[in-house]
Design a protein around this motif. Sequence first.
Motif, PDB file in Angstrom:
ATOM      1  N   SER A  10       0.833  -1.205   0.000  1.00 39.74           N
ATOM      2  CA  SER A  10       0.000   0.000   0.000  1.00 39.74           C
ATOM      3  C   SER A  10       0.867   1.255   0.000  1.00 39.74           C
ATOM      4  O   SER A  10       2.011   1.236   0.488  1.00 39.74           O
TER       5      SER A  10
ATOM      6  N   ARG B 161      -9.639  -0.972  -5.053  1.00 39.61           N
ATOM      7  CA  ARG B 161      -8.274  -1.016  -4.519  1.00 39.61           C
ATOM      8  C   ARG B 161      -7.778   0.368  -4.104  1.00 39.61           C
ATOM      9  O   ARG B 161      -6.999   0.488  -3.152  1.00 39.61           O
ATOM     10  N   PHE B 162      -8.201   1.387  -4.834  1.00 46.28           N
ATOM     11  CA  PHE B 162      -7.766   2.752  -4.565  1.00 46.28           C
ATOM     12  C   PHE B 162      -8.940   3.543  -3.990  1.00 46.28           C
ATOM     13  O   PHE B 162     -10.104   3.318  -4.368  1.00 46.28           O
TER      14      PHE B 162
ATOM     15  N   MET C  77      -3.789   3.811  -1.936  1.00 48.14           N
ATOM     16  CA  MET C  77      -3.645   2.701  -2.877  1.00 48.14           C
ATOM     17  C   MET C  77      -3.332   1.434  -2.092  1.00 48.14           C
ATOM     18  O   MET C  77      -2.372   1.409  -1.319  1.00 48.14           O
TER      19      MET C  77
ATOM     20  N   LEU D  71      -1.468  -3.203  -4.348  1.00 44.89           N
ATOM     21  CA  LEU D  71      -0.810  -2.697  -5.554  1.00 44.89           C
ATOM     22  C   LEU D  71      -0.285  -3.818  -6.420  1.00 44.89           C
ATOM     23  O   LEU D  71       0.194  -4.849  -5.920  1.00 44.89           O
TER      24      LEU D  71
ATOM     25  N   ASP E 202       0.427  -1.156 -11.821  1.00 40.61           N
ATOM     26  CA  ASP E 202       0.157   0.169 -11.256  1.00 40.61           C
ATOM     27  C   ASP E 202       1.389   1.074 -11.325  1.00 40.61           C
ATOM     28  O   ASP E 202       1.297   2.263 -11.002  1.00 40.61           O
TER      29      ASP E 202
ATOM     30  N   VAL F 194       5.950  -0.558  -8.456  1.00 41.91           N
ATOM     31  CA  VAL F 194       5.531  -1.773  -7.765  1.00 41.91           C
ATOM     32  C   VAL F 194       6.397  -2.909  -8.279  1.00 41.91           C
ATOM     33  O   VAL F 194       6.305  -3.308  -9.441  1.00 41.91           O
TER      34      VAL F 194
END
Length: 120
Positions: free
Chosen positions: A17, A66-67, A82, A85, A89, A118
Amino acid sequence: QVQFVQSGGGLVQPGGSLRLSCVLSGSDFSQYGLTWYRQAPGSQREHIAGIRDDGITNYADSVKDRFTISRDNNKNTLYLQMTNLKREDTAVYYCKAVMISGTDAGAAYWGQGTQVTVSS
């Protein structure tokens, strides 16, 4: 002078995150519609989330669930939380503020961009 200054971002492992922030100065933050975009290498800039002056939000399918986009009008700050991830992304993330009404309606201000990577 209106400025929109970003912070946050960096390197995170898949499943991790991050939280991005943008602080607006020099104008009435509550009068702006706010959005987050991202741009991956070789790709066009993509709208991923937006929040209206009344707090209504919208998300691209790629980040939905997710966000989370949010705003704190007392702190003149826009956030993007976020979670979960994924490698896809990875991008430079940008915030944007657009004045909703008044004589400066339509005036737009961008953050400077921040890299999110990520990777394991």
